[in-house]
Write a protein that holds these residues in place. Sequence first.
Motif, PDB file in Angstrom:
ATOM      1  N   THR A 149       9.495  -1.195  -6.634  1.00  0.00           N
ATOM      2  CA  THR A 149       9.816  -2.100  -5.547  1.00  0.00           C
ATOM      3  C   THR A 149       8.990  -1.737  -4.299  1.00  0.00           C
ATOM      4  N   ALA A 150       8.687  -0.516  -4.103  1.00  0.00           N
ATOM      5  CA  ALA A 150       7.831  -0.227  -2.924  1.00  0.00           C
ATOM      6  C   ALA A 150       6.456  -0.815  -3.103  1.00  0.00           C
ATOM      7  N   ILE A 151       5.882  -0.699  -4.321  1.00  0.00           N
ATOM      8  CA  ILE A 151       4.575  -1.277  -4.624  1.00  0.00           C
ATOM      9  C   ILE A 151       4.623  -2.798  -4.528  1.00  0.00           C
ATOM     10  N   SER A 152       5.690  -3.431  -5.072  1.00  0.00           N
ATOM     11  CA  SER A 152       5.805  -4.892  -5.011  1.00  0.00           C
ATOM     12  C   SER A 152       5.862  -5.375  -3.572  1.00  0.00           C
ATOM     13  N   SER A 153       6.603  -4.644  -2.730  1.00  0.00           N
ATOM     14  CA  SER A 153       6.686  -5.007  -1.316  1.00  0.00           C
ATOM     15  C   SER A 153       5.325  -4.883  -0.648  1.00  0.00           C
ATOM     16  N   LEU A 154       4.608  -3.805  -0.954  1.00  0.00           N
ATOM     17  CA  LEU A 154       3.277  -3.598  -0.375  1.00  0.00           C
ATOM     18  C   LEU A 154       2.341  -4.744  -0.734  1.00  0.00           C
ATOM     19  N   LEU A 176       6.508  -9.693   7.601  1.00  0.00           N
ATOM     20  CA  LEU A 176       5.464  -8.854   8.191  1.00  0.00           C
ATOM     21  C   LEU A 176       5.905  -8.112   9.448  1.00  0.00           C
ATOM     22  N   ALA A 177       6.984  -8.581  10.094  1.00  0.00           N
ATOM     23  CA  ALA A 177       7.384  -7.936  11.346  1.00  0.00           C
ATOM     24  C   ALA A 177       7.923  -6.529  11.141  1.00  0.00           C
ATOM     25  N   PRO A 178       8.885  -6.297  10.229  1.00  0.00           N
ATOM     26  CA  PRO A 178       9.391  -4.933  10.056  1.00  0.00           C
ATOM     27  C   PRO A 178       8.448  -4.112   9.182  1.00  0.00           C
ATOM     28  N   GLY A 179       8.872  -2.921   8.833  1.00  0.00           N
ATOM     29  CA  GLY A 179       8.051  -2.064   8.005  1.00  0.00           C
ATOM     30  C   GLY A 179       8.119  -2.446   6.540  1.00  0.00           C
ATOM     31  N   LEU A 180       7.418  -1.670   5.729  1.00  0.00           N
ATOM     32  CA  LEU A 180       7.329  -1.906   4.289  1.00  0.00           C
ATOM     33  C   LEU A 180       8.698  -1.894   3.626  1.00  0.00           C
ATOM     34  N   ALA A 216      10.821  -4.175   0.517  1.00  0.00           N
ATOM     35  CA  ALA A 216      11.278  -3.451  -0.670  1.00  0.00           C
ATOM     36  C   ALA A 216      12.781  -3.614  -0.854  1.00  0.00           C
ATOM     37  N   TRP A 217      13.516  -3.633   0.280  1.00  0.00           N
ATOM     38  CA  TRP A 217      14.973  -3.807   0.194  1.00  0.00           C
ATOM     39  C   TRP A 217      15.313  -5.195  -0.337  1.00  0.00           C
ATOM     40  N   LEU A 218      14.598  -6.233   0.102  1.00  0.00           N
ATOM     41  CA  LEU A 218      14.841  -7.582  -0.405  1.00  0.00           C
ATOM     42  C   LEU A 218      14.646  -7.642  -1.920  1.00  0.00           C
ATOM     43  N   GLU A 239      -3.027  -1.486   5.458  1.00  0.00           N
ATOM     44  CA  GLU A 239      -1.820  -1.019   4.769  1.00  0.00           C
ATOM     45  C   GLU A 239      -2.039  -0.982   3.264  1.00  0.00           C
ATOM     46  N   PHE A 240      -2.739  -1.989   2.749  1.00  0.00           N
ATOM     47  CA  PHE A 240      -2.985  -2.054   1.307  1.00  0.00           C
ATOM     48  C   PHE A 240      -3.992  -1.003   0.862  1.00  0.00           C
ATOM     49  N   THR A 241      -5.134  -0.950   1.535  1.00  0.00           N
ATOM     50  CA  THR A 241      -6.190  -0.042   1.096  1.00  0.00           C
ATOM     51  C   THR A 241      -5.795   1.416   1.254  1.00  0.00           C
TER      52      THR A 241
END
Length: 423
Positions: free
Chosen positions: A236-241, A296-300, A304-306, A409-411
């Motif tokens: 989920t962290a990767i999917s959010s990223l 895009l406003a909050p952090g990663l 991931a929580w969604l 953020e991605f790279t």
Amino acid sequence: MVSSPPLVQHESTCTVKPRVALPGTPCHLTPWDLCTLSMHYIQNGLLFSNRHSSLPADDAVRSLETALSIALLHFPPLAGRLVSEIAYDDEGQPAGMHAFVVCGDRGAEFTRAVAKHITVADVLSPSDDEPSFVEAFFPLNGVVNYDGRSLPLLAVQFTELADGFFLACSFNHAVGDGAAYWHFFNSWAEIARNAGAGGLSRPPVHERWFIDGRENTPLTLPYTHPDKFIERFASTAISSLVWRSITRARDLPPQKKTSCSLAIDNRHRLRPPLSPDYFGNSVDIIEATATAGELLAPGLGWGAWLIHQAVADHTDRAVREAMTAWMAGPAMYKLSGHDTCGVKMGSSPRFDVYRCDFGWGKPAAVRSGRANKYEGKVTFHPGREGGGSMDLEIRLEPECMKALQCDEEFTSAVCPPPELEII
């Protein structure tokens, strides 16, 4: 083209047991212990330079192994394993789960590795970023504490550098916190420097504190299956990223709705579950939605929580309700019906790809074809190197792909840097 060998190479792994066999006594866990079961092991390591000495690595390893076998006599939980079992009510129905540590002589894991091309100065690099090879100094990367049912509760790695040593410990957090971790580490060092002579200056106290005095009775967790409480955070962290980065690359207006959908396996979500060897389709699509501005406003972690919430909500009941709804109004998946502002995650980094050996050895890589591909489709594969790594294939319009490659953020999360491939 022959790839270069890894900077850190494992030479051997063995099990170090207590010098004297220990009885398999249970160590019941407190709420403070149990609440860590979904967390990762504690990992810390110490860097040593041999610039002022010439201690051979063989001698250092023998000393460490001997001292560890003695230290485990003083810290018997670290020589044991985690046990989980179903708890039943008075009517014989599953009511939850017990989890506790059985002390004994299963032992700790000791790995010896060599990194002759890495120096102490390399580890102490003045760069703002920690060198990527440092992760390879640690055992049990990506492991959660509940995995201590089959994995050691303590794993050690001794890595010989060009001019020094790196000694790392991965310590199951359900056994103790950071203070307990360093208590053990220092006690182990004390035994080693005294060559095993004498007792410990700070003997550990193993009687655990329970507010209601139930130290001889395991607490009952309100779960009947680990899927209900164990989190594997990587996906989920990767999917959010990826979702955030693609949304930014598309330059969507803040009020524009976007979605992240995932194919999700229903086998283990059904109650009773289907066999993992079930041959056929057993997949649903789940979705997390937000406006581009919200995403895009909050952090990663917000994205991931969604996604995590969408996964958590897909229970046995949700699977059955989706099936009932489809039976009332059958519909087909259509490639033309995908969200042009969204991202679709497909395949899985958990698939056992690299054991497909036809007698020619392990596959060198995995790729997917053009089938079921469209703009915004992301395909996951396990990384060939294992250890939780994964490869992603991303299909985007050329201008979006170029923007994605420039997204900081991605790279910053991709190693090596992504290569542009327009498909």
